[in-house]
Design a protein around this motif. Sequence first.
Motif, PDB file in Angstrom:
ATOM      1  N   LEU A  10       0.816  -1.201   0.000  1.00 32.65           N
ATOM      2  CA  LEU A  10       0.000   0.000   0.000  1.00 32.65           C
ATOM      3  C   LEU A  10       0.853   1.254   0.000  1.00 32.65           C
ATOM      4  O   LEU A  10       0.438   2.297  -0.445  1.00 32.65           O
ATOM      5  CB  LEU A  10      -0.936   0.000   1.217  1.00 32.65           C
ATOM      6  N   ASP A  34      -7.686   3.111  -0.382  1.00 34.69           N
ATOM      7  CA  ASP A  34      -6.676   3.056  -1.432  1.00 34.69           C
ATOM      8  C   ASP A  34      -7.240   3.702  -2.701  1.00 34.69           C
ATOM      9  O   ASP A  34      -8.101   3.127  -3.366  1.00 34.69           O
ATOM     10  CB  ASP A  34      -6.305   1.594  -1.698  1.00 34.69           C
ATOM     11  N   ALA A  53      -5.786   4.120  -5.546  1.00 39.89           N
ATOM     12  CA  ALA A  53      -4.995   3.771  -6.733  1.00 39.89           C
ATOM     13  C   ALA A  53      -5.860   3.437  -7.939  1.00 39.89           C
ATOM     14  O   ALA A  53      -5.440   3.645  -9.077  1.00 39.89           O
ATOM     15  CB  ALA A  53      -4.067   2.600  -6.423  1.00 39.89           C
ATOM     16  N   SER A  54      -7.053   2.922  -7.735  1.00 39.62           N
ATOM     17  CA  SER A  54      -7.890   2.514  -8.860  1.00 39.62           C
ATOM     18  C   SER A  54      -9.026   3.491  -9.127  1.00 39.62           C
ATOM     19  O   SER A  54      -9.987   3.149  -9.825  1.00 39.62           O
ATOM     20  CB  SER A  54      -8.471   1.117  -8.593  1.00 39.62           C
ATOM     21  N   SER A  68      -1.576   4.094 -11.848  1.00 43.31           N
ATOM     22  CA  SER A  68      -1.296   2.883 -11.071  1.00 43.31           C
ATOM     23  C   SER A  68      -0.879   1.705 -11.939  1.00 43.31           C
ATOM     24  O   SER A  68      -0.457   0.680 -11.405  1.00 43.31           O
ATOM     25  CB  SER A  68      -2.529   2.493 -10.251  1.00 43.31           C
ATOM     26  N   TYR A  93      -3.435  -2.808 -13.699  1.00 39.78           N
ATOM     27  CA  TYR A  93      -3.007  -2.606 -12.317  1.00 39.78           C
ATOM     28  C   TYR A  93      -3.121  -3.900 -11.541  1.00 39.78           C
ATOM     29  O   TYR A  93      -4.171  -4.543 -11.519  1.00 39.78           O
ATOM     30  CB  TYR A  93      -3.875  -1.522 -11.657  1.00 39.78           C
ATOM     31  N   ASP A  94      -2.039  -4.305 -10.913  1.00 41.35           N
ATOM     32  CA  ASP A  94      -2.005  -5.459 -10.018  1.00 41.35           C
ATOM     33  C   ASP A  94      -1.880  -4.910  -8.602  1.00 41.35           C
ATOM     34  O   ASP A  94      -0.833  -4.355  -8.229  1.00 41.35           O
ATOM     35  CB  ASP A  94      -0.821  -6.370 -10.359  1.00 41.35           C
ATOM     36  N   ASN A  95      -2.951  -5.050  -7.808  1.00 42.21           N
ATOM     37  CA  ASN A  95      -2.950  -4.434  -6.477  1.00 42.21           C
ATOM     38  C   ASN A  95      -2.051  -5.141  -5.481  1.00 42.21           C
ATOM     39  O   ASN A  95      -1.946  -4.715  -4.331  1.00 42.21           O
ATOM     40  CB  ASN A  95      -4.368  -4.319  -5.923  1.00 42.21           C
ATOM     41  N   THR A  96      -1.403  -6.220  -5.891  1.00 44.04           N
ATOM     42  CA  THR A  96      -0.412  -6.862  -5.021  1.00 44.04           C
ATOM     43  C   THR A  96       0.971  -6.247  -5.213  1.00 44.04           C
ATOM     44  O   THR A  96       1.912  -6.604  -4.502  1.00 44.04           O
ATOM     45  CB  THR A  96      -0.341  -8.367  -5.292  1.00 44.04           C
ATOM     46  N   PRO A 136       2.082   0.724  -7.170  1.00 47.51           N
ATOM     47  CA  PRO A 136       1.670   1.392  -8.416  1.00 47.51           C
ATOM     48  C   PRO A 136       2.879   1.774  -9.269  1.00 47.51           C
ATOM     49  O   PRO A 136       3.982   1.985  -8.755  1.00 47.51           O
ATOM     50  CB  PRO A 136       0.923   2.628  -7.919  1.00 47.51           C
TER      51      PRO A 136
END
Length: 363
Positions: free
Chosen positions: A166, A176, A178-179, A187, A197-200, A203
Amino acid sequence: MKKAAMRKSASTTPRVAARGLSLIELLVAMAISLVIVIAAAYVYLGTREAHRALDRASTSMETGTFALQLLGREIENAGFYPAIVPPNAPDETQKLMYDTYPPLPNTTPPSGTDWAAPAAVYQTAIYGCSGGRFDPKTATCPVPDESKPDSIVLNHFSSDSMGNVLGQHADCEGGDPASKDGNMQRSWNTGDPPSSYDNTLPPGLPIFVSNRYGLDDVTTTIVDGVAIQTNSLVCSGNANGYFGAVAIYQPLLAGVIDLRFKYGIYDSETTLAPTQFYAASDMAALPNLTVNGVVLTPWARVTAVRVCMLTRTLGGNTRLPDDAAAKQQYLDCDDTAHDQPKGDTIRRHVQVFGVRNALRNSY
């Protein structure tokens, strides 16, 4: 005759020693015991109430101190952008908007929604409203009302090189962003060039974070089992959307009853020191200033923010009754003196914070 007297004395002595308390003596003893119990209870209740009053007063002081620290940290971080960030592959439809340092507003209307929307509030590090709460849905301030507290919008970009997924891009609600909106493209961190975007993963580019602070009109707080009507410091972050979305302000600290901001701006190219502090409602009347060939609005020249807030104790009984001829007073954020309310204590907390990250491009 002598023996009879001795026997009589010996037989009567134990009976005298075994005599019990009379009714009067018993009543006196009970009365004394009752007085002692009442005195002990009075001392206990007085001590408990004194501790509660001290706790309420301490809580009010801590609320003001913590609120100043919270707002000060956000103000000092306003306008932040990481110094070294490699750009993504340019997207011609958004060129110069999200792949440069710092991101610039596009010369054409943004595709969809974006942090660099026409609303000026999102193109400066700091923006404020006088006498009213900022509306994230319309990106506007209400008509100023001197009886209502101010609100402030603080914008910055994230730093995600801290070893945490994060990173630093959580908003004031812990969400969050980011999206959300224009952050979707910033991101992108998967693909070559990045296109998803891969939230793992962190960004691909710094994320735009916008936090709005103000006061809620009425908040119910339970103190010692009693419901108390008071105000609360509240925040709304852009993780829930900030263009065309209904943003709900979340309560942070109860007991803050007034909040005022004044903004220090510079009027010379040779110094960044604020020459005067202005209310948000006065900023629109100030002229722009050209610095190094860049035209800067008054909001883009804010280098310091003066924060003033009033806190009120919750639960009452924090002060002894005032003498009618010498009532205790407090100063409000306009330096006007007022009598302290009965039983409660109102305190003023004032501090000036420097804006450390006042970027000189579009930010």
